[in-house]
Design a protein around this motif. Structure first.
Motif, PDB file in Angstrom:
ATOM      1  N   ASP A 134       0.817  -1.212   0.000  1.00  0.00           N
ATOM      2  CA  ASP A 134       0.000   0.000   0.000  1.00  0.00           C
ATOM      3  C   ASP A 134       0.850   1.261   0.000  1.00  0.00           C
ATOM      4  OD1 ASP A 134      -0.052   0.626   3.291  1.00  0.00           O
ATOM      5  OD2 ASP A 134       0.051  -1.479   2.749  1.00  0.00           O
ATOM      6  N   GLY A 135       2.082   1.169   0.526  1.00  0.00           N
ATOM      7  CA  GLY A 135       2.954   2.336   0.509  1.00  0.00           C
ATOM      8  C   GLY A 135       3.364   2.746  -0.892  1.00  0.00           C
ATOM      9  N   ALA A 136       3.355   1.804  -1.846  1.00  0.00           N
ATOM     10  CA  ALA A 136       3.802   2.097  -3.210  1.00  0.00           C
ATOM     11  C   ALA A 136       2.774   2.877  -4.015  1.00  0.00           C
ATOM     12  CB  ALA A 136       4.141   0.793  -3.937  1.00  0.00           C
ATOM     13  N   VAL A 137       1.506   2.863  -3.578  1.00  0.00           N
ATOM     14  CA  VAL A 137       0.480   3.491  -4.421  1.00  0.00           C
ATOM     15  C   VAL A 137       0.581   5.005  -4.429  1.00  0.00           C
ATOM     16  CG1 VAL A 137      -1.077   1.544  -4.016  1.00  0.00           C
ATOM     17  CG2 VAL A 137      -1.300   3.594  -2.610  1.00  0.00           C
ATOM     18  N   ASN A 138       1.373   5.579  -3.536  1.00  0.00           N
ATOM     19  CA  ASN A 138       1.580   7.029  -3.542  1.00  0.00           C
ATOM     20  C   ASN A 138       2.928   7.412  -4.142  1.00  0.00           C
ATOM     21  OD1 ASN A 138      -0.912   7.567  -2.370  1.00  0.00           O
ATOM     22  ND2 ASN A 138      -0.115   7.316  -0.315  1.00  0.00           N
ATOM     23  N   GLU A 139       3.583   6.456  -4.779  1.00  0.00           N
ATOM     24  CA  GLU A 139       4.816   6.723  -5.510  1.00  0.00           C
ATOM     25  C   GLU A 139       4.482   7.016  -6.974  1.00  0.00           C
ATOM     26  OE1 GLU A 139       7.900   6.858  -4.424  1.00  0.00           O
ATOM     27  OE2 GLU A 139       7.655   6.093  -2.376  1.00  0.00           O
ATOM     28  N   GLY A 140       5.273   7.870  -7.579  1.00  0.00           N
ATOM     29  CA  GLY A 140       5.039   8.201  -8.979  1.00  0.00           C
ATOM     30  C   GLY A 140       5.126   7.001  -9.901  1.00  0.00           C
ATOM     31  N   VAL A 141       5.957   6.029  -9.531  1.00  0.00           N
ATOM     32  CA  VAL A 141       6.144   4.854 -10.378  1.00  0.00           C
ATOM     33  C   VAL A 141       4.862   4.021 -10.464  1.00  0.00           C
ATOM     34  CG1 VAL A 141       6.971   3.308  -8.557  1.00  0.00           C
ATOM     35  CG2 VAL A 141       7.819   3.042 -10.883  1.00  0.00           C
ATOM     36  N   PHE A 142       3.999   4.109  -9.463  1.00  0.00           N
ATOM     37  CA  PHE A 142       2.703   3.423  -9.522  1.00  0.00           C
ATOM     38  C   PHE A 142       1.895   3.972 -10.691  1.00  0.00           C
ATOM     39  CE2 PHE A 142      -1.839   3.597  -8.481  1.00  0.00           C
ATOM     40  CZ  PHE A 142      -2.123   2.283  -8.178  1.00  0.00           C
ATOM     41  N   HIS A 143       1.784   5.291 -10.765  1.00  0.00           N
ATOM     42  CA  HIS A 143       1.032   5.925 -11.857  1.00  0.00           C
ATOM     43  C   HIS A 143       1.649   5.589 -13.206  1.00  0.00           C
ATOM     44  CE1 HIS A 143      -0.616   8.998 -14.509  1.00  0.00           C
ATOM     45  NE2 HIS A 143       0.631   9.387 -14.755  1.00  0.00           N
ATOM     46  N   GLU A 144       2.965   5.738 -13.309  1.00  0.00           N
ATOM     47  CA  GLU A 144       3.631   5.519 -14.581  1.00  0.00           C
ATOM     48  C   GLU A 144       3.440   4.084 -15.072  1.00  0.00           C
ATOM     49  OE1 GLU A 144       7.562   6.581 -13.501  1.00  0.00           O
ATOM     50  OE2 GLU A 144       7.169   8.742 -13.516  1.00  0.00           O
ATOM     51  N   SER A 145       3.548   3.135 -14.146  1.00  0.00           N
ATOM     52  CA  SER A 145       3.456   1.721 -14.530  1.00  0.00           C
ATOM     53  C   SER A 145       2.040   1.350 -14.951  1.00  0.00           C
ATOM     54  CB  SER A 145       3.926   0.843 -13.373  1.00  0.00           C
ATOM     55  OG  SER A 145       5.270   1.108 -13.047  1.00  0.00           O
ATOM     56  N   LEU A 146       1.053   1.725 -14.150  1.00  0.00           N
ATOM     57  CA  LEU A 146      -0.326   1.391 -14.506  1.00  0.00           C
ATOM     58  C   LEU A 146      -0.756   2.098 -15.783  1.00  0.00           C
ATOM     59  CD1 LEU A 146      -0.277   0.324 -11.517  1.00  0.00           C
ATOM     60  CD2 LEU A 146      -2.704   0.903 -11.459  1.00  0.00           C
ATOM     61  N   ASN A 147      -0.344   3.353 -15.939  1.00  0.00           N
ATOM     62  CA  ASN A 147      -0.743   4.109 -17.120  1.00  0.00           C
ATOM     63  C   ASN A 147      -0.180   3.486 -18.392  1.00  0.00           C
ATOM     64  OD1 ASN A 147      -1.919   6.617 -18.352  1.00  0.00           O
ATOM     65  ND2 ASN A 147       0.222   6.916 -18.926  1.00  0.00           N
ATOM     66  N   LEU A 148       1.109   3.126 -18.382  1.00  0.00           N
ATOM     67  CA  LEU A 148       1.719   2.558 -19.577  1.00  0.00           C
ATOM     68  C   LEU A 148       1.151   1.180 -19.880  1.00  0.00           C
ATOM     69  CD1 LEU A 148       3.804   3.172 -21.748  1.00  0.00           C
ATOM     70  CD2 LEU A 148       5.533   2.080 -20.321  1.00  0.00           C
ATOM     71  N   ALA A 149       0.980   0.352 -18.827  1.00  0.00           N
ATOM     72  CA  ALA A 149       0.425  -0.987 -19.044  1.00  0.00           C
ATOM     73  C   ALA A 149      -0.982  -0.921 -19.619  1.00  0.00           C
ATOM     74  CB  ALA A 149       0.426  -1.771 -17.732  1.00  0.00           C
ATOM     75  N   ALA A 150      -1.766   0.046 -19.140  1.00  0.00           N
ATOM     76  CA  ALA A 150      -3.131   0.185 -19.649  1.00  0.00           C
ATOM     77  C   ALA A 150      -3.154   0.739 -21.066  1.00  0.00           C
ATOM     78  CB  ALA A 150      -3.936   1.091 -18.719  1.00  0.00           C
ATOM     79  N   THR A 151      -2.288   1.707 -21.338  1.00  0.00           N
ATOM     80  CA  THR A 151      -2.239   2.314 -22.670  1.00  0.00           C
ATOM     81  C   THR A 151      -1.884   1.288 -23.734  1.00  0.00           C
ATOM     82  OG1 THR A 151      -1.606   4.459 -21.728  1.00  0.00           O
ATOM     83  CG2 THR A 151      -1.128   4.110 -24.060  1.00  0.00           C
ATOM     84  N   TRP A 152      -0.940   0.414 -23.402  1.00  0.00           N
ATOM     85  CA  TRP A 152      -0.492  -0.602 -24.358  1.00  0.00           C
ATOM     86  C   TRP A 152      -1.192  -1.948 -24.170  1.00  0.00           C
ATOM     87  CZ3 TRP A 152       5.528   0.419 -24.017  1.00  0.00           C
ATOM     88  CH2 TRP A 152       5.813   1.634 -24.658  1.00  0.00           C
TER      89      TRP A 152
END
Length: 332
Positions: free
Chosen positions: A155-173
């Motif tokens: 749960d601590g990782a969901v407020n890291e920028g890498v969470f957004h970047e990873s989910l966004n790229l995986a969803a986009t592609w």
């Protein structure tokens, strides 16, 4: 292994899967209890982070994968490769820093990797393996396979920028990645609600146009069902899913061997969660369904205890890495 419940409106559980679930949860529990004991007696070097209490979230998710699928983990790292079926001896040896360890003694507790079971690595950097999981999904796409990567994070990782970047790229592609948040309620000593305006982690999936599911992380079957659906979606080319498994760690954030840690939760909270111990809950269910008898489960626990003892002997018989090994496994 992707098959699970059969018949009875989802109430029946295939015996083979039931045994695998219990066996792997016991392997994590007894392995980590042994590690805690070794740390308390100052036999094992360094710090370790235990996932005792979180076994159902790990095993339920891992057993929804195929043998050739991938996973990435976290600093709370031992359970993930064990959940995927890794041998205990090389894992234990790695914790001792021995050359017969799974990473030749160069990784230690927080940096385990075991390619033989698809474990691509784990890291002390919060959220650090999320981009690696996305890369594994992209690799599968480019190689034309239908492999899936299961990405564990806390749960601590969901407020890291890498969470957004990873989910966004995986969803986009539309990459074949399943993002599995082990929400144990705390980032080190800080309660999740103190750092997040919205505690609904699964709800964040909507921002990335992917499905989100919130499950009881103490129920191995519930986790397995949710992840199995997410894996099937990823394998068919429909993209990633975010699964939040609500769970709890019974131990402290880390084991330093006698170090006094700050008081940040009360004993009643821990006891309340211990009443929902994932292994005890599952054993009760198996007995009531007559899938396994109490005697069979006791025998299984004894077999796992012997396997853990053998892993300690394997580790202690190992040699320290030689200095020249520093130049192995690097690019020249």
């Amino acid at each position: 292994m992707t098959s699970g419940r059969s018949g009875g409106g989802g109430n029946a559980l295939a015996p083979e899967l039931a045994r695998a679930m219990l066996g792997r949860m016991l392997r994590i529990r007894l392995f980590e209890e042994a590690v805690a004991d070794l740390k308390a007696r100052a036999v094992m070097p360094g710090a370790t982070h235990l996932s005792i209490g979180q076994e159902a979230a790990i095993v339920g998710a891992c057993l929804a994968l195929r043998d050739d699928d991938y996973l990435t983990g976290t600093h709370r790292s031992h359970g993930h490769p064990i959940g995927k079926g890794a041998r205990l001896g090389p894992l234990m040896a790695e914790l001792f820093g021995k050359a017969n360890g799974v990473c030749k003694g160069m990784g230690g507790s927080m940096h385990l990797a075991d390619f033989s079971v698809g474990s691509l690595g784990e890291s002390g950097i919060v959220g650090g393996l999320m981009p690696i999981a996305v890369g594994a999904g992209l690799s599968a796409r480019m190689r034309g396979t239908d492999q899936v990567c299961l990405c564990f994070f806390g749960d601590g990782a969901v407020n890291e920028g890498v969470f957004h970047e990873s989910l966004n790229l995986a969803a986009t592609w539309k990459l074949p990645v399943v993002f599995l948040c082990e929400n144990n309620g705390y980032a080190m000593f800080t309660r999740h609600g103190s750092t997040s305006a919205d505690g609904d982690i699964a709800g964040r999936a909507a921002g990335y146009a992917m499905p989100g599911a919130k499950v009881d992380g103490q129920d191995v079957e519930a986790v397995h069902d949710a992840v199995r659906e997410a894996v099937a979606r990823a394998r068919s080319g429909k993209g990633p899913t975010l699964v939040e498994a609500v769970t709890y760690r019974y131990c402290e954030h880390s084991e330093f061997g006698g170090m006094t840690l700050p008081t940040y939760r009360d004993a009643r909270e821990i006891e309340d969660w211990r009443e929902r111990d994932p292994i005890a809950l599952f054993e009760t269910r198996l007995a009531s369904m007559q899938v396994l008898s109490n005697a069979e489960m006791a025998a299984m626990r004894g077999e796992v205890a012997e396997e853990v003892a053998a892993s300690i002997a394997f580790a202690q018989a190992g040699e320290d890495p030689v200095p020249s090994a520093l130049f192995d496994c690097v690019y020249g």
